[in-house]
Design a protein around this motif. Structure first.
Motif, mmCIF file in Angstrom:
data_model
loop_
_atom_site.group_PDB
_atom_site.id
_atom_site.type_symbol
_atom_site.label_atom_id
_atom_site.label_comp_id
_atom_site.label_asym_id
_atom_site.label_seq_id
_atom_site.Cartn_x
_atom_site.Cartn_y
_atom_site.Cartn_z
ATOM 1 N N ARG A 150 26.963 -37.535 1.394
ATOM 2 C CA ARG A 150 25.593 -37.076 1.630
ATOM 3 C C ARG A 150 25.289 -37.044 3.129
ATOM 4 O O ARG A 150 24.679 -36.100 3.639
ATOM 5 C CB ARG A 150 24.599 -37.984 0.914
ATOM 6 C CG ARG A 150 23.149 -37.506 1.035
ATOM 7 C CD ARG A 150 22.204 -38.528 0.405
ATOM 8 N NE ARG A 150 22.363 -38.586 -1.032
ATOM 9 C CZ ARG A 150 21.646 -37.847 -1.895
ATOM 10 N NH1 ARG A 150 20.747 -36.994 -1.425
ATOM 11 N NH2 ARG A 150 21.833 -37.967 -3.189
ATOM 12 N N LEU A 151 25.727 -38.089 3.828
ATOM 13 C CA LEU A 151 25.507 -38.138 5.273
ATOM 14 C C LEU A 151 26.146 -36.944 5.971
ATOM 15 O O LEU A 151 25.511 -36.258 6.782
ATOM 16 C CB LEU A 151 26.076 -39.436 5.846
ATOM 17 C CG LEU A 151 26.160 -39.530 7.375
ATOM 18 C CD1 LEU A 151 24.771 -39.503 7.990
ATOM 19 C CD2 LEU A 151 26.921 -40.795 7.793
ATOM 20 N N VAL A 152 27.417 -36.691 5.672
ATOM 21 C CA VAL A 152 28.134 -35.599 6.328
ATOM 22 C C VAL A 152 27.523 -34.241 5.981
ATOM 23 O O VAL A 152 27.365 -33.377 6.847
ATOM 24 C CB VAL A 152 29.630 -35.638 5.958
ATOM 25 C CG1 VAL A 152 30.354 -34.412 6.504
ATOM 26 C CG2 VAL A 152 30.273 -36.917 6.510
ATOM 27 N N LYS A 153 27.144 -34.053 4.731
ATOM 28 C CA LYS A 153 26.543 -32.779 4.334
ATOM 29 C C LYS A 153 25.208 -32.541 5.032
ATOM 30 O O LYS A 153 24.910 -31.429 5.474
ATOM 31 C CB LYS A 153 26.369 -32.739 2.817
ATOM 32 C CG LYS A 153 27.681 -32.555 2.060
ATOM 33 C CD LYS A 153 27.462 -32.605 0.551
ATOM 34 C CE LYS A 153 28.786 -32.450 -0.194
ATOM 35 N NZ LYS A 153 28.608 -32.592 -1.669
ATOM 36 N N GLU A 154 24.384 -33.589 5.134
ATOM 37 C CA GLU A 154 23.089 -33.432 5.781
ATOM 38 C C GLU A 154 23.222 -33.258 7.290
ATOM 39 O O GLU A 154 22.434 -32.559 7.917
ATOM 40 C CB GLU A 154 22.194 -34.637 5.479
ATOM 41 C CG GLU A 154 21.660 -34.679 4.065
ATOM 42 C CD GLU A 154 20.528 -35.683 3.916
ATOM 43 O OE1 GLU A 154 19.609 -35.686 4.762
ATOM 44 O OE2 GLU A 154 20.573 -36.470 2.950
ATOM 45 N N ALA A 155 24.232 -33.906 7.861
ATOM 46 C CA ALA A 155 24.405 -33.841 9.315
ATOM 47 C C ALA A 155 25.304 -32.701 9.745
ATOM 48 O O ALA A 155 25.374 -32.377 10.945
ATOM 49 C CB ALA A 155 25.009 -35.162 9.812
ATOM 50 N N VAL A 207 25.030 -46.008 11.064
ATOM 51 C CA VAL A 207 24.919 -46.014 9.607
ATOM 52 C C VAL A 207 25.837 -47.103 9.062
ATOM 53 O O VAL A 207 27.064 -47.013 9.176
ATOM 54 C CB VAL A 207 25.289 -44.645 9.004
ATOM 55 C CG1 VAL A 207 25.053 -44.661 7.495
ATOM 56 C CG2 VAL A 207 24.489 -43.524 9.652
ATOM 57 N N LYS A 208 25.234 -48.155 8.496
ATOM 58 C CA LYS A 208 26.005 -49.246 7.916
ATOM 59 C C LYS A 208 26.714 -48.782 6.649
ATOM 60 O O LYS A 208 26.348 -47.783 6.031
ATOM 61 C CB LYS A 208 25.085 -50.425 7.590
ATOM 62 C CG LYS A 208 24.650 -51.229 8.797
ATOM 63 C CD LYS A 208 25.773 -52.114 9.308
ATOM 64 C CE LYS A 208 26.137 -53.217 8.315
ATOM 65 N NZ LYS A 208 27.315 -54.000 8.772
ATOM 66 N N HIS A 209 27.713 -49.555 6.227
ATOM 67 C CA HIS A 209 28.473 -49.188 5.030
ATOM 68 C C HIS A 209 27.564 -49.087 3.805
ATOM 69 O O HIS A 209 27.843 -48.351 2.860
ATOM 70 C CB HIS A 209 29.570 -50.224 4.785
ATOM 71 C CG HIS A 209 29.063 -51.494 4.177
ATOM 72 N ND1 HIS A 209 28.415 -52.466 4.908
ATOM 73 C CD2 HIS A 209 29.073 -51.932 2.889
ATOM 74 C CE1 HIS A 209 28.070 -53.448 4.107
ATOM 75 N NE2 HIS A 209 28.448 -53.155 2.875
#
Length: 345
Positions: free
Chosen positions: A61-66, A235-237
């Motif tokens: 999700r992080l990679v897709k949004e960023a 961004v923590k684990h």
């Protein structure tokens, strides 16, 4: 799209805007909280970490949004990234979204097989952390590691990279600490002679565990912190997001959580806007975590320049800029390191 994102961040920084139209250029992404060493200068000693990896849903999700704006992700944190069983998949996933990646490793797991696998990935940059030029100092700061074993792993990796003509940028780094500072010259001499090593970096200790009396003088606070306008966000684990890695280590609160809020909402959350407002007004010392932060503060000229260049390029140039300033070839006011004082002056 990424250049336009940087332009919007630059405009927001120059105008001291608290709400930004762009997203961070860089992220620090802790894909694992597991580590196999105990180091006295590491925040793990005061912030106990679970033996957990970042869930796929959080990372994806992080990679897709960023993905449309991020240029560089440092897949590091308070864990050893080579303990993440999915680290190679994560590097490839970032590459598919046009994001370059960096790793920093303690080298204990960087055997021949691991080196071969890493050199086949699109990894852009790797930092080989080696805090000393002798077994006594290295093993004092890297408890659980063996000097000769890790040194051999790093030398082999660098030479393999050189022999294969791999493009990954290899930086060997020593954090300057009380017991290893006298070895800086020998450290530089040895690693500069190793084929495949692109840069050798002597880095200041930016944690407060071994230097609790350090801090910034009040005049340093007049420059807004670049982290709040360009990143990297941390961004923590677990998916918790912090303004920067220092804010977590200084017991700051998360400003959001991946999956519960969008990146746009997190980046422009109430707390992020409050911090930018105070920094822009020269009042960053009123923020608890900022008043105790030991990160070197760059001059606005360097921050502006960092937003004119791709994040990957900035990461490559950083050690060279530090060397030029510390060798007095550039004005020292361009970077303001913390001072050893109990309270800001």
């Amino acid at each position: 799209m990424r250049a336009w994102n940087r332009a919007r961040l630059l405009w927001g920084y120059l105008r001291g805007r608290e709400r930004l139209a762009g997203l961070p250029v860089e992220y620090i992404v802790e894909t694992t909280a597991k580590c196999n060493l105990y180091c006295p200068m590491c925040p793990r000693e005061t912030h106990k970490q679970p033996k957990e990896d970042m869930l796929d849903d959080v990372f994806d999700r992080l990679v897709k949004e960023a993905g449309a704006s991020a240029e560089h992700m440092m897949l590091i944190g308070l864990g050893e990234p080579l303990l993440d069983p999915k680290i190679f998949d994560r590097i490839e996933y970032c590459q598919r979204h046009g994001i370059s990646t960096l790793l920093s490793t303690n080298g204990t797991l960087l055997d021949q097989e691991m080196a071969d696998r890493l050199l086949r990935t699109p990894l852009a940059h790797i930092t080989l952390s080696f805090d000393g030029a002798s077994a006594a100092t290295f093993e004092y700061y890297r408890k659980g590691a063996r000097f000769e074993s890790v040194r051999d792993n790093f030398v082999r990796f660098a030479r393999l990279k050189h022999e294969r003509g791999a493009k990954v940028q290899v930086v060997v780094q020593m954090v300057r600490l009380e017991r290893n500072a006298h070895e800086a010259g020998e450290f530089l001499r040895f690693w500069r002679a190793v084929p495949g090593v692109d840069q050798v970096r002597i880095k200041a200790d930016e944690t407060n565990l071994l230097q609790p009396l350090a801090g910034h003088a009040r005049e340093d606070w007049k420059h807004p912190c670049h982290y709040l306008w360009r990143g990297p966000m941390y961004v923590k684990h677990s998916g918790d997001v912090y303004p920067c890695c220092q804010s977590y280590m200084l017991d700051g609160k998360p400003v959001g959580r991946i999956g519960e809020s969008s990146l746009v909402q997190i980046w422009n959350s109430d707390e992020m806007r409050r911090m930018r407002r105070l920094h822009a007004a020269g009042r960053s010392g009123e923020i608890g975590v900022c008043s105790r932060c030991l990160t070197t503060i760059p001059h606005p000229l360097l921050v502006a320049a960092s937003l004119l260049l791709h994040g990957r390029t900035v990461r490559r140039l950083l050690p060279w800029v530090e060397r030029l300033i510390y060798l007095s070839r550039l004005p020292a006011r361009l970077l303001r390191p913390p001072k050893l004082c109990k309270t800001p002056e």
